[in-house]
Scaffold this active site. Structure first.
Site, PDB file in Angstrom:
ATOM      1  N   GLU A  47      -3.215   3.623  -9.103  1.00 30.66           N
ATOM      2  CA  GLU A  47      -2.199   4.115 -10.054  1.00 30.66           C
ATOM      3  C   GLU A  47      -2.653   4.133 -11.509  1.00 30.66           C
ATOM      4  O   GLU A  47      -1.942   3.640 -12.392  1.00 30.66           O
ATOM      5  CB  GLU A  47      -0.922   3.291  -9.893  1.00 30.66           C
ATOM      6  N   GLU A 102       0.081   5.290   2.229  1.00 31.87           N
ATOM      7  CA  GLU A 102       1.305   4.467   2.170  1.00 31.87           C
ATOM      8  C   GLU A 102       2.491   5.313   2.609  1.00 31.87           C
ATOM      9  O   GLU A 102       3.520   5.379   1.940  1.00 31.87           O
ATOM     10  CB  GLU A 102       1.517   3.927   0.740  1.00 31.87           C
TER      11      GLU A 102
HETATM   12  C1  XIL Z   1       4.836  -2.782  -2.744  1.00 28.09           C
HETATM   13  C2  XIL Z   1       5.105  -3.766  -1.602  1.00 28.09           C
HETATM   14  O1  XIL Z   1       5.409  -3.037  -0.439  1.00 28.09           O
HETATM   15  C3  XIL Z   1       6.252  -4.667  -1.970  1.00 28.09           C
HETATM   16  O2  XIL Z   1       6.400  -5.695  -0.990  1.00 28.09           O
HETATM   17  C4  XIL Z   1       6.005  -5.315  -3.333  1.00 28.09           C
HETATM   18  O3  XIL Z   1       7.137  -6.071  -3.710  1.00 28.09           O
HETATM   19  C5  XIL Z   1       5.739  -4.251  -4.381  1.00 28.09           C
HETATM   20  O4  XIL Z   1       4.635  -3.440  -3.965  1.00 28.09           O
HETATM   21  N1  XIL Z   1       2.389   1.397  -4.367  1.00 28.09           N
HETATM   22  C6  XIL Z   1       1.440   0.507  -3.948  1.00 28.09           C
HETATM   23  C7  XIL Z   1       1.844  -0.652  -3.129  1.00 28.09           C
HETATM   24  O5  XIL Z   1       0.236   0.742  -4.157  1.00 28.09           O
HETATM   25  O6  XIL Z   1       1.031  -1.776  -3.343  1.00 28.09           O
HETATM   26  C8  XIL Z   1       3.294  -1.019  -3.343  1.00 28.09           C
HETATM   27  O7  XIL Z   1       3.649  -2.053  -2.439  1.00 28.09           O
HETATM   28  C9  XIL Z   1       4.166   0.197  -3.176  1.00 28.09           C
HETATM   29  C10 XIL Z   1       3.802   1.266  -4.179  1.00 28.09           C
END
Ligand code: XIL
Length: 379
Positions: free
Chosen positions: A162, A267
């Site tokens: 990010e 994701e």
């Molecule tokens: C999220 C997790 O799923 C949650 O449990 C945590 O509280 C916050 O982060 N982008 C990413 C991930 O790269 O690491 C994030 O994961 C979701 C958005």
């Protein structure tokens, strides 16, 4: 007449023979070959899931069974993020990452490590640093220590997560502010120097939106031009029922592939709830609060929406299959709806339904529709 009866019997026997051949073929494919997502898509891409701390510790037997059966790639949902793995300057916590590695090795699954450099879920003490040399040294130490520990055991690293704004410019983070934009190739070079054989990725959300896509293409080119190795772009794929459009997803697959890197969906989840950002300006802050309007399906997902979700998953996976030569992995962000982070983000305490398994660990309509894509291809 005799002849007619004879002909009819012949026709009947023939059709019955072919129909029954068809049926037994279908059964063979369904029962023997396509018992899981990972088997169904084995020739196309790996199928991953993100694993939470309780799941790593084996506290959820039903989730463990799904993880074992359905997936062949594991990503830690949180335990390798800076605040967890390097909570204090001289302290690392490898307990859960090590357990995850054991689990992956025991089940012959690949481990994708997430993530080395990210402004979010950073240990608070890092944000107190104001000296660029100190931060540069720290970054090197962080990467050397962690990548070094798992050298040869991790299939790929989300090196930077990010780093982009929505307009494609670089996000102002402590890393950009103190180290300048060179922090990106530097992070990739550091990781490659420690473990030359692991794959290295840039990972971000909204990477299918045109402006951000252009920014990401430039970011990858800059990393390559600096002489650093980058193996893939991870498109996070936190999507919803209507967006992003399939055309933009396809344009993104092609744009990243043209850079000579692998494309992966890292994701994936498809939310079905209203998104506060889609509402009109003045309402936005207010709508971050939970409400009946923002949480319309607290008990059960209506059949019509279940089917919409299945349609969307089918469309997305059809596209993935069309470009399976460019896509190396599809990872879901979570195992089942009951545990999805989308139940608490961007609004706390909602009930979302973004994955292929429901809160009771059962296969949803979307699961069957995604699997059916392969069953129909096999025939
Ligand atoms: C999220 C997790 O799923 C949650 O449990 C945590 O509280 C916050 O982060 N982008 C990413 C991930 O790269 O690491 C994030 O994961 C979701 C958005």
């Amino acid at each position: 007449m005799q002849k007619l009866i004879y002909l009819f019997t012949y026709w009947f026997l023939l059709t019955t023979f072919f129909v029954s051949c068809g049926t037994s073929n279908t059964q063979a494919v369904e029962e023997e070959d396509l018992n899981s997502l990972r088997e169904a898509f084995a020739a196309d891409f790996t199928i991953g899931t993100a694993i939470s701390a309780p799941q790593i510790m084996g506290e959820d037997a039903k989730a463990a069974a799904l993880i074992a059966t359905e997936f062949n790639s594991l990503t830690p949902e949180n335990v390798m993020k800076w605040m967890h793995i390097h909570p204090r300057p001289e302290e690392y916590d490898f307990e859960l990452p090590d357990k995850l590695l054991e689990l992956a090795q025991a089940q012959d699954k690949e481990l994708i490590a997430h993530t080395l450099v990210w402004h979010s879920q950073l240990a608070p003490w890092v944000n107190e640093i104001s000296d660029s040399t100190e931060l540069a040294e720290l970054l090197a130490k962080h990467i050397n220590t962690i990548v070094g520990r798992y050298k040869g055991k991790v299939a790929g690293w989300d090196v930077v997560n990010e780093a982009l704004n929505e307009d494609g410019t670089l996000r102002e983070t402590i890393f950009l502010n103190l180290l300048g934009k060179d922090y990106l190739p530097t992070a990739f070079k550091l990781a490659a120097a420690v473990d030359p054989d692991t794959e290295l990725y840039y990972n971000d959300y909204n990477l299918c939106q045109p402006e951000k896509r252009a920014g990401c293409v430039q970011l990858v080119k800059d990393i390559q031009a600096a002489g650093a190795k980058i193996d893939g772009v991870g498109i996070q794929a936190h999507w919803n029922l209507s967006g992003p459009p399939l055309e933009e997803i396809e344009a993104s697959i092609l744009a990243y592939h043209a850079l000579g890197v692998k494309v992966m969906f890292t994701e994936l989840d498809i939310g079905v709830l209203p998104n506060p950002w889609d509402l009109d300006g003045a309402n936005v802050n207010q709508d971050f609060e939970n409400s009946e309007f923002m949480n319309p399906y607290p008990q059960i997902l209506p059949d019509a929406v279940q089917t919409q979700l299945a349609d969307r998953y089918e469309g997305v996976f059809k596209l993935f299959l069309k470009h399976s030569d460019k896509i190396s992995r599809v990872t879901f962000w979570g195992v089942h709806d009951g545990h999805s982070w989308l139940n608490n983000w961007p609004i706390n305490g909602r009930t979302n339904y973004p994955l292929l398994f429901d809160e009771n660990y059962q296969k949803k309509e979307a699961y069957h529709r995604v699997m059916a894509l392969k069953e129909s291809i096999e025939h």
